[in-house]
Design a protein around this motif. Structure first.
Motif, PDB file in Angstrom:
ATOM      1  N   GLU A 189      -1.145  38.296 -12.007  1.00  0.00           N
ATOM      2  CA  GLU A 189      -1.670  37.203 -11.928  1.00  0.00           C
ATOM      3  C   GLU A 189      -2.615  36.754 -13.180  1.00  0.00           C
ATOM      4  O   GLU A 189      -2.484  35.630 -13.594  1.00  0.00           O
ATOM      5  CB  GLU A 189      -2.039  36.933 -10.615  1.00  0.00           C
ATOM      6  N   GLN A 190      -3.463  37.706 -13.430  1.00  0.00           N
ATOM      7  CA  GLN A 190      -4.329  37.463 -14.462  1.00  0.00           C
ATOM      8  C   GLN A 190      -3.591  37.171 -15.848  1.00  0.00           C
ATOM      9  O   GLN A 190      -3.901  36.125 -16.508  1.00  0.00           O
ATOM     10  CB  GLN A 190      -5.342  38.579 -14.735  1.00  0.00           C
ATOM     11  N   GLU A 191      -2.576  37.770 -16.096  1.00  0.00           N
ATOM     12  CA  GLU A 191      -1.829  37.417 -17.429  1.00  0.00           C
ATOM     13  C   GLU A 191      -1.099  36.209 -17.092  1.00  0.00           C
ATOM     14  O   GLU A 191      -1.017  35.353 -18.273  1.00  0.00           O
ATOM     15  CB  GLU A 191      -0.530  38.691 -17.460  1.00  0.00           C
TER      16      GLU A 191
ATOM     17  N   GLU B  55      -2.903  41.667  -8.885  1.00  0.00           N
ATOM     18  CA  GLU B  55      -3.834  40.847  -9.547  1.00  0.00           C
ATOM     19  C   GLU B  55      -3.829  40.793 -10.997  1.00  0.00           C
ATOM     20  O   GLU B  55      -4.008  39.977 -11.840  1.00  0.00           O
ATOM     21  CB  GLU B  55      -5.277  41.581  -9.221  1.00  0.00           C
ATOM     22  N   GLN B  56      -3.405  42.181 -11.649  1.00  0.00           N
ATOM     23  CA  GLN B  56      -3.188  42.141 -12.999  1.00  0.00           C
ATOM     24  C   GLN B  56      -2.254  41.109 -13.461  1.00  0.00           C
ATOM     25  O   GLN B  56      -2.224  40.526 -14.514  1.00  0.00           O
ATOM     26  CB  GLN B  56      -2.793  43.753 -13.344  1.00  0.00           C
TER      27      GLN B  56
ATOM     28  N   PRO C 266      -8.160  41.804 -19.730  1.00  0.00           N
ATOM     29  CA  PRO C 266      -8.439  41.511 -18.492  1.00  0.00           C
ATOM     30  C   PRO C 266      -7.347  42.337 -17.749  1.00  0.00           C
ATOM     31  O   PRO C 266      -7.476  42.758 -16.750  1.00  0.00           O
ATOM     32  CB  PRO C 266      -9.028  40.228 -18.232  1.00  0.00           C
ATOM     33  N   HIS C 267      -6.039  41.781 -18.211  1.00  0.00           N
ATOM     34  CA  HIS C 267      -4.971  42.336 -17.562  1.00  0.00           C
ATOM     35  C   HIS C 267      -4.284  43.678 -17.833  1.00  0.00           C
ATOM     36  O   HIS C 267      -3.418  44.047 -17.405  1.00  0.00           O
ATOM     37  CB  HIS C 267      -3.833  41.243 -17.757  1.00  0.00           C
TER      38      HIS C 267
ATOM     39  N   THR D  57      -2.150  33.635 -15.543  1.00  0.00           N
ATOM     40  CA  THR D  57      -3.213  32.724 -15.922  1.00  0.00           C
ATOM     41  C   THR D  57      -3.749  32.337 -17.297  1.00  0.00           C
ATOM     42  O   THR D  57      -4.186  31.301 -17.437  1.00  0.00           O
ATOM     43  CB  THR D  57      -4.480  32.911 -15.061  1.00  0.00           C
TER      44      THR D  57
ATOM     45  N   GLN E 183      -8.705  46.309 -18.320  1.00  0.00           N
ATOM     46  CA  GLN E 183      -9.856  45.741 -18.333  1.00  0.00           C
ATOM     47  C   GLN E 183     -11.096  46.140 -19.577  1.00  0.00           C
ATOM     48  O   GLN E 183     -10.719  45.711 -20.840  1.00  0.00           O
ATOM     49  CB  GLN E 183     -10.530  45.953 -17.204  1.00  0.00           C
TER      50      GLN E 183
ATOM     51  N   THR F  99      -5.252  42.633  -5.193  1.00  0.00           N
ATOM     52  CA  THR F  99      -5.912  43.945  -5.618  1.00  0.00           C
ATOM     53  C   THR F  99      -5.020  45.141  -4.924  1.00  0.00           C
ATOM     54  O   THR F  99      -5.249  46.322  -5.272  1.00  0.00           O
ATOM     55  CB  THR F  99      -7.350  44.297  -5.610  1.00  0.00           C
TER      56      THR F  99
END
Length: 561
Positions: free
Chosen positions: A147-149, A144-145, A305-306, A151, A309, A121
């Motif tokens: 990595e969210q994508e 973090e954004q 979420p990516h 995932t 939010q 973050t």
């Protein structure tokens, strides 16, 4: 799935190969060591721009800068003029050479591995895209954004990829798509990625292994060549940066045995949806967790979420949404940002840079044709520009203006089709409707420029400049345009009629000879001589350099007076 920095620094996988440079495999331990060395030798600047050709050095720079607590600035290009427009965004610039120099300078020391891994973050990356003003617009993302994508997407694709598959990239890692698919995803999933730049098929086709994953763009998939039929078969092919037309999607499938997976998204949003075109009616499927809707202008808004939010991100892409499945179809842009060769191009930016030239009075830039993605420019020249245009001709004038803006714009943003006009087309309200602007490109000239005329009672001499954009050069022939013989004959008949008063049609053409081709941009002479009784006209095309080009005799029936 392990996070990007965690995967690179964790002890248990330290000896795992992570990238390949030439024929050498680089382990995570080597990446970590070089990143620690680079971090220890970086100056104290907080905003560090990175533009690398090597994905290996790029990865080391990401690790080192985030380890130092600094922000990574990712310019779209390293052209000096472009960097000058964003120089207030960074304090230090690193390229391949400067990264290698800093690592060599720190080899005498033995810096220790940090006790803690930076929190995703608090790891920031700044990308640039074209804003409404035409100037580069900074877009900040957290690790973090990103990595969210990854995932979200990895479960969609990993079941189709063998454990030994490598990630082979033809696109740059300086943009969000290339960064995610060429660097972040391979590290998080434990796959090897190729680090050497390979923007062209010829640079990678000998190094592809069976089952590898190709990261490409529409520009690559529209330029397949027969030699690719003999390379190893990839397991998956990804494409992003703009929609791929159905014809080229099928050509890719026929060539490689797999239909490309297209990723739709933007720098601001990251990935939004995907598709594999099994028909001309294939819609886009939102990525898991992504919700689409339309605003009152029927432009797509997305939530994920990516992305933003709980907030909705409003795009300028017009769309239709199937309310049952959530799938959607794109219907074009509502703003002045277009995709050319997979790159976002600001039409306003290109116009502004053209207007800087003292040769240009007004400029309008557009895509003249939905099926032909070459950028076009409609130009009103200044007095100096008119004089230069007469000297150079349309083709070379266009090349000159391309060179003038090349320091500011990427290659995809350099117009390839040029129209020089006395005024920009407008309607009765003084506006510039799109259909009128596009019509300029469909109205190709049918006559050469007449540089001078000398006429006596029975003889005419014309000096003609063969404009590069003459309609007769189109398709005759594609690789070597020449002026068709029928056009030469038509001009001789037409000019004879206007100069001598002969009929516009002949009853016979004799002694017709075509000796040498007439090419775009050439200046040629047309000499015509009327016989005493006005029953025939002899004509001859010739060049001051190449001599006789073609000749013949036009014969008329009856009294031609």
């Amino acid at each position: 799935m392990t996070g990007f920095l965690t995967a690179l620094y964790q002890t248990e996988s330290r000896n795992r190969p992570q990238c390949i440079v030439g024929e050498r495999l680089i382990t995570r331990a080597e990446l970590m060591k070089d990143a620690i060395t680079l971090a220890a030798n970086l100056p104290g600047e907080k905003r560090i721009a990175v533009h690398c050709q090597s994905a290996h050095l790029f990865t080391i720079a990401l690790m080192a800068i985030w380890q130092r607590g600094s922000t990574v600035i990712l310019p779209a290009t390293d052209k000096p003029a472009y960097l000058g427009t964003i120089d207030d965004q960074f304090d230090l610039f690193l390229d391949d050479a400067s990264i290698e120099d800093l690592m060599k300078a720190g080899q005498a020391t033995c810096p220790q591995q940090p006790d803690t891994i930076p929190t995703p973050t608090r790891c920031f990356a700044v990308f640039f895209t074209s804003g409404s003003t035409g100037l580069p617009k900074p877009i900040t993302k957290t690790l973090e954004q990103i990595e969210q994508e990854v995932t979200i997407q990895d479960p969609l694709w990993s079941p189709m990829i063998s454990p030994s598959a490598r990630i082979v990239g033809l696109v740059s890692h300086q943009h969000i798509y290339g960064l995610i698919f060429r660097v972040i995803w391979p590290v998080m999933s434990g796959r090897i990625f190729t680090a050497d730049p390979a923007p062209f098929w010829e640079m990678m086709q000998g190094d592809l292994n069976q089952g590898d994953v190709l990261i490409t763009s529409p520009a690559h998939l529209k330029n397949l060549h027969p030699g690719l039929a003999d390379i190893a078969r990839p397991s998956l092919i990804f494409s992003s940066g703009g929609p791929l037309d159905y014809k080229h999607a099928q050509a890719t499938r026929d060539m490689f045995g797999t239909c490309p997976i297209e990723i739709y998204g933007s720098t601001e949003t990251g990935g939004i949806a995907y598709r594999r075109q099994t028909s001309t009616e294939t819609d886009w499927t939102p990525l898991p967790g992504v919700k689409p809707r339309l605003n009152d202008k029927r432009c797509l808004a997305v939530q994920g979420p990516h992305i933003a939010q709980s907030d909705w991100y409003q795009t300028e892409d017009k769309a239709d949404i199937d309310q049952t499945s959530g799938k959607f179809r794109l219907l074009g842009r509502a703003d002045r940002i277009v995709k050319v060769e997979g790159k976002r191009v600001s039409l306003s930016s290109v116009e502004q840079h053209l207007m800087v030239s003292d040769l240009v009075s007004e400029a309008v830039v557009l895509l003249p044709d939905d099926k032909d993605r070459r950028l076009g420019a409609i130009i009103v020249l200044s007095d100096a520009g008119v004089a230069r245009h007469k000297e150079l001709g349309t083709f070379r004038m266009g090349r000159l203006l391309r060179r003038e803006i090349a320091d500011f714009e990427e290659d995809a943003a350099l117009p390839q089709r040029w129209r020089f006009v006395d005024q920009i087309p407008t309607d009765s309200q003084g506006k510039r409707p799109f259909h009128l602007l596009r019509a300029v490109f469909t109205q190709r000239p049918t006559e050469p420029d007449i540089l001078y005329t000398v006429q006596t009672n029975d003889q005419v001499a014309l000096k003609l400049r063969l404009r590069e954009d003459l309609i007769y050069f189109a398709g005759h022939f594609p690789d070597m345009p020449i002026l068709p013989g029928v056009t030469q004959l038509h001009w001789a008949t037409s000019y004879a009629s206007s100069m001598f008063g002969t009929p516009e049609t002949t009853c016979e053409v004799s002694q017709l000879k075509f000796r040498k081709p007439m090419l775009p941009g050439h200046v040629v002479n047309l000499e015509m001589r009327l016989d005493a009784n006005r029953q025939k006209v002899k004509f001859r095309y010739f060049s001051d350099i190449d001599g006789d080009l073609s000749s013949g005799i036009l014969k008329y029936g009856g009294d031609a007076a």
